[in-house]
Write a protein that holds these residues in place. Structure first.
Motif, PDB file in Angstrom:
ATOM      1  N   PHE A   3     -88.761  66.861  -1.885  1.00  0.00           N
ATOM      2  CA  PHE A   3     -90.028  67.210  -1.270  1.00  0.00           C
ATOM      3  C   PHE A   3     -91.168  66.623  -2.097  1.00  0.00           C
ATOM      4  CE2 PHE A   3     -87.125  70.540   0.132  1.00  0.00           C
ATOM      5  CZ  PHE A   3     -87.350  70.504   1.505  1.00  0.00           C
ATOM      6  N   PRO A   4     -92.115  65.969  -1.431  1.00  0.00           N
ATOM      7  CA  PRO A   4     -93.192  65.315  -2.183  1.00  0.00           C
ATOM      8  C   PRO A   4     -94.219  66.309  -2.687  1.00  0.00           C
ATOM      9  CG  PRO A   4     -93.565  65.069   0.180  1.00  0.00           C
ATOM     10  CD  PRO A   4     -92.233  65.750   0.026  1.00  0.00           C
ATOM     11  N   ALA A   5     -94.910  65.909  -3.756  1.00  0.00           N
ATOM     12  CA  ALA A   5     -96.080  66.654  -4.209  1.00  0.00           C
ATOM     13  C   ALA A   5     -97.241  66.271  -3.309  1.00  0.00           C
ATOM     14  CB  ALA A   5     -96.390  66.313  -5.668  1.00  0.00           C
ATOM     15  N   VAL A   6     -97.880  67.271  -2.720  1.00  0.00           N
ATOM     16  CA  VAL A   6     -98.946  67.048  -1.746  1.00  0.00           C
ATOM     17  C   VAL A   6    -100.231  67.667  -2.257  1.00  0.00           C
ATOM     18  CG1 VAL A   6     -99.713  67.407   0.619  1.00  0.00           C
ATOM     19  CG2 VAL A   6     -97.272  67.077   0.139  1.00  0.00           C
ATOM     20  N   ALA A   7    -101.261  66.859  -2.434  1.00  0.00           N
ATOM     21  CA  ALA A   7    -102.580  67.339  -2.826  1.00  0.00           C
ATOM     22  C   ALA A   7    -103.413  67.505  -1.560  1.00  0.00           C
ATOM     23  CB  ALA A   7    -103.246  66.352  -3.783  1.00  0.00           C
ATOM     24  N   VAL A   8    -103.915  68.720  -1.325  1.00  0.00           N
ATOM     25  CA  VAL A   8    -104.619  69.044  -0.080  1.00  0.00           C
ATOM     26  C   VAL A   8    -106.094  69.261  -0.376  1.00  0.00           C
ATOM     27  CG1 VAL A   8    -104.726  70.567   1.933  1.00  0.00           C
ATOM     28  CG2 VAL A   8    -102.519  70.160   0.788  1.00  0.00           C
ATOM     29  N   LEU A   9    -106.914  68.352   0.113  1.00  0.00           N
ATOM     30  CA  LEU A   9    -108.365  68.510   0.020  1.00  0.00           C
ATOM     31  C   LEU A   9    -108.849  69.352   1.192  1.00  0.00           C
ATOM     32  CD1 LEU A   9    -109.535  64.884  -0.911  1.00  0.00           C
ATOM     33  CD2 LEU A   9    -109.565  66.906  -2.389  1.00  0.00           C
ATOM     34  N   GLY A  10    -109.702  70.326   0.896  1.00  0.00           N
ATOM     35  CA  GLY A  10    -110.208  71.186   1.961  1.00  0.00           C
ATOM     36  C   GLY A  10    -109.186  72.215   2.400  1.00  0.00           C
ATOM     37  N   ALA A  11    -108.483  72.804   1.453  1.00  0.00           N
ATOM     38  CA  ALA A  11    -107.377  73.703   1.780  1.00  0.00           C
ATOM     39  C   ALA A  11    -107.821  75.065   2.277  1.00  0.00           C
ATOM     40  CB  ALA A  11    -106.474  73.878   0.559  1.00  0.00           C
ATOM     41  N   THR A  12    -109.117  75.387   2.205  1.00  0.00           N
ATOM     42  CA  THR A  12    -109.581  76.692   2.672  1.00  0.00           C
ATOM     43  C   THR A  12    -109.947  76.696   4.138  1.00  0.00           C
ATOM     44  OG1 THR A  12    -111.830  76.179   1.963  1.00  0.00           O
ATOM     45  CG2 THR A  12    -110.426  77.384   0.415  1.00  0.00           C
ATOM     46  N   ARG A 107     -99.631  57.906  -0.667  1.00  0.00           N
ATOM     47  CA  ARG A 107    -100.225  57.636   0.640  1.00  0.00           C
ATOM     48  C   ARG A 107    -101.228  58.724   0.993  1.00  0.00           C
ATOM     49  NH1 ARG A 107     -95.180  59.703   0.975  1.00  0.00           N
ATOM     50  NH2 ARG A 107     -94.684  61.299   2.548  1.00  0.00           N
ATOM     51  N   VAL A 108    -102.072  58.426   1.976  1.00  0.00           N
ATOM     52  CA  VAL A 108    -103.146  59.329   2.379  1.00  0.00           C
ATOM     53  C   VAL A 108    -102.997  59.652   3.864  1.00  0.00           C
ATOM     54  CG1 VAL A 108    -105.644  59.533   2.750  1.00  0.00           C
ATOM     55  CG2 VAL A 108    -104.777  58.539   0.632  1.00  0.00           C
ATOM     56  N   LEU A 109    -103.107  60.941   4.200  1.00  0.00           N
ATOM     57  CA  LEU A 109    -103.201  61.384   5.579  1.00  0.00           C
ATOM     58  C   LEU A 109    -104.582  61.996   5.764  1.00  0.00           C
ATOM     59  CD1 LEU A 109    -100.091  61.088   5.231  1.00  0.00           C
ATOM     60  CD2 LEU A 109     -99.849  63.048   6.775  1.00  0.00           C
ATOM     61  N   LEU A 110    -105.319  61.481   6.750  1.00  0.00           N
ATOM     62  CA  LEU A 110    -106.671  61.945   7.014  1.00  0.00           C
ATOM     63  C   LEU A 110    -106.704  62.732   8.319  1.00  0.00           C
ATOM     64  CD1 LEU A 110    -108.681  58.658   6.303  1.00  0.00           C
ATOM     65  CD2 LEU A 110    -108.393  60.600   4.753  1.00  0.00           C
ATOM     66  N   MET A 210     -93.602  64.741   4.783  1.00  0.00           N
ATOM     67  CA  MET A 210     -92.376  64.345   4.092  1.00  0.00           C
ATOM     68  C   MET A 210     -91.920  62.939   4.460  1.00  0.00           C
ATOM     69  SD  MET A 210     -90.111  67.866   4.011  1.00  0.00           S
ATOM     70  CE  MET A 210     -90.218  68.243   5.757  1.00  0.00           C
ATOM     71  N   GLN A 211     -92.618  62.297   5.391  1.00  0.00           N
ATOM     72  CA  GLN A 211     -92.170  60.997   5.871  1.00  0.00           C
ATOM     73  C   GLN A 211     -93.020  59.855   5.300  1.00  0.00           C
ATOM     74  OE1 GLN A 211     -91.402  60.287   9.970  1.00  0.00           O
ATOM     75  NE2 GLN A 211     -90.703  62.358  10.391  1.00  0.00           N
ATOM     76  N   PRO A 212     -92.412  58.899   4.646  1.00  0.00           N
ATOM     77  CA  PRO A 212     -93.140  57.664   4.302  1.00  0.00           C
ATOM     78  C   PRO A 212     -93.171  56.756   5.517  1.00  0.00           C
ATOM     79  CG  PRO A 212     -90.906  57.526   3.505  1.00  0.00           C
ATOM     80  CD  PRO A 212     -91.032  58.906   4.125  1.00  0.00           C
ATOM     81  N   GLY A 213     -93.959  55.722   5.437  1.00  0.00           N
ATOM     82  CA  GLY A 213     -93.946  54.715   6.495  1.00  0.00           C
ATOM     83  C   GLY A 213     -94.536  55.153   7.806  1.00  0.00           C
ATOM     84  N   ARG A 258     -95.622  58.053  20.324  1.00  0.00           N
ATOM     85  CA  ARG A 258     -95.519  57.602  18.933  1.00  0.00           C
ATOM     86  C   ARG A 258     -95.176  58.771  18.014  1.00  0.00           C
ATOM     87  NH1 ARG A 258    -100.309  53.936  16.418  1.00  0.00           N
ATOM     88  NH2 ARG A 258     -99.554  52.573  18.102  1.00  0.00           N
ATOM     89  N   LEU A 259     -95.810  59.908  18.223  1.00  0.00           N
ATOM     90  CA  LEU A 259     -95.524  61.085  17.414  1.00  0.00           C
ATOM     91  C   LEU A 259     -94.093  61.560  17.626  1.00  0.00           C
ATOM     92  CD1 LEU A 259     -96.339  63.496  15.616  1.00  0.00           C
ATOM     93  CD2 LEU A 259     -97.197  64.622  17.697  1.00  0.00           C
ATOM     94  N   GLN A 260     -93.671  61.649  18.871  1.00  0.00           N
ATOM     95  CA  GLN A 260     -92.336  62.184  19.151  1.00  0.00           C
ATOM     96  C   GLN A 260     -91.231  61.314  18.561  1.00  0.00           C
ATOM     97  OE1 GLN A 260     -91.801  64.714  22.768  1.00  0.00           O
ATOM     98  NE2 GLN A 260     -93.289  63.271  23.623  1.00  0.00           N
ATOM     99  N   ALA A 261     -91.478  60.010  18.463  1.00  0.00           N
ATOM    100  CA  ALA A 261     -90.482  59.118  17.877  1.00  0.00           C
ATOM    101  C   ALA A 261     -90.269  59.395  16.390  1.00  0.00           C
ATOM    102  CB  ALA A 261     -90.898  57.666  18.083  1.00  0.00           C
ATOM    103  N   LEU A 262     -91.225  60.065  15.748  1.00  0.00           N
ATOM    104  CA  LEU A 262     -91.134  60.334  14.314  1.00  0.00           C
ATOM    105  C   LEU A 262     -90.506  61.686  14.001  1.00  0.00           C
ATOM    106  CD1 LEU A 262     -94.724  59.141  13.344  1.00  0.00           C
ATOM    107  CD2 LEU A 262     -92.596  57.964  12.774  1.00  0.00           C
TER     108      LEU A 262
END
Length: 318
Positions: A3-12, A107-110, A210-213, A258-262
């Motif tokens: 499981f990756p370490a995830v830093a969450v900005l704006g967690a409140t 990687r970054v998820l926005l 948890m998914q790269p790529g 696209r989402l469902q394929a992942l």
């Protein structure tokens, strides 16, 4: 699975709290807020208190070693949270922090929004041209573009999550109050929009973290479009009708292929009863949360175009 370490900005914000409560099993979450929040754990229990725009050094320390930086921070429309340009600055700050994090493949998820599409009708896939209809949508579209360009320059993979209406976090179900009015078209129907249940959103976010790529942009919604009247009825919320104004769009739906394929299994279609039940299960004693400015907009548009335009997702200033 590691499981990756995830830093969450704006967690409140509401999505951040949702992820902590419902979707964080196994994830190594680091949580950021600008100030201690009532009911939030004290600093030292996984929380980091700093302003990511005013204190880039603290942001760099927060992101160090994290494989994923999830940016949920940003002003919420209608709540006097400051200029929408903060979304752009926070997105770029997240990319810079990930570049300096030192974790291989960071990687970054926005958290972006369906608002980038504006009020375009029909099925909207990720390839659809963007046409934001207000300052919030325009800021999110600019955030996506600038963060992606910066990520390419710095070698950081960036994914913008275009989140549809979240049941209970929106201006229809979540923003309901007595006297609520809803648009009705000539065929007797209310507007239909893309939705995702809050519990479903938590599960999907946890899977994506948890998914790269991942692709550069990704719609987040359940398949199909939900009629606003059916959603309010399923939640036991009374409303009255008003005639849909000229130019109102009957149906806007996000493409989800696209989402469902992942995902490891099929994403259930959006169903009014299930959406209302998820919101009730999450907040069984919660009343409608609504500012007067948001309510005015919801009553004037009625149909949920306010949701497509602003998509009150529960961001935090971060």
């Amino acid at each position: 699975m590691a499981f990756p370490a995830v830093a969450v900005l704006g967690a409140t914000g509401r999505i951040g709290r949702l992820l902590q409560r419902q979707g964080a099993a196994g994830l190594d979450l680091r949580l950021q807020a600008r100030a201690p929040q009532p009911g939030s754990p004290a600093p030292g229990s996984g929380w980091h208190i700093f302003d990511p725009l005013a204190d880039p050094a603290a942001l760099a320390r927060f992101a160090a070693g994290a494989q994923v930086l999830l940016c949920l921070a940003g002003p919420v429309p209608g709540r006097g949270s400051g200029g929408m340009e903060a979304h752009i600055r926070l997105g770029e700050a997240a990319v810079r922090a990930a570049a300096a994090a030192g974790a291989p493949g960071a990687r970054v998820l926005l958290a972006s929004s369906a608002a980038v599409y504006g009020s375009r009708p029909g099925l909207l896939t990720e390839e659809a041209p963007l046409a934001p209809a207000n300052a919030y949508g325009a800021a999110k579209a600019e955030m996506e573009a600038r963060a992606q360009a910066l990520g390419e320059a710095l070698g950081v993979a960036v994914t913008s999550l275009r989140i549809g209406n979240v049941a209970g976090f929106d201006a229809i179900l979540g923003g309901w109050r007595p006297g609520f009015r809803l648009d009705r078209f000539a065929d007797g129907q209310s507007p239909r929009r893309s939705y995702i249940g809050p519990l479903c959103l938590a599960r999907v976010l946890a899977e994506l973290l948890m998914q790269p790529g991942l692709p550069a942009v990704l719609n987040l919604a359940q398949p199909g479009a939900v009629e606003m009247a059916a959603l309010l009825r399923a939640a036991g919320r009374a409303f009255s009708w008003q005639a849909a104004p000229a130019g109102a769009i009957p149906a806007v739906e996000l493409g989800t292929a696209r989402l469902q394929a992942l995902l490891p299994g099929p994403l259930p279609p959006a169903d009014p009863g299930r959406l209302a039940a998820e919101w009730a299960a999450l907040e069984p004693h919660s009343g409608p949360e609504q500012t007067s400015a948001e309510q005015t907009s919801a009553e004037q548009t009625g149909m949920g175009q306010n949701n497509m335009g602003q998509n009150n997702m529960g961001h935090s200033r971060g």
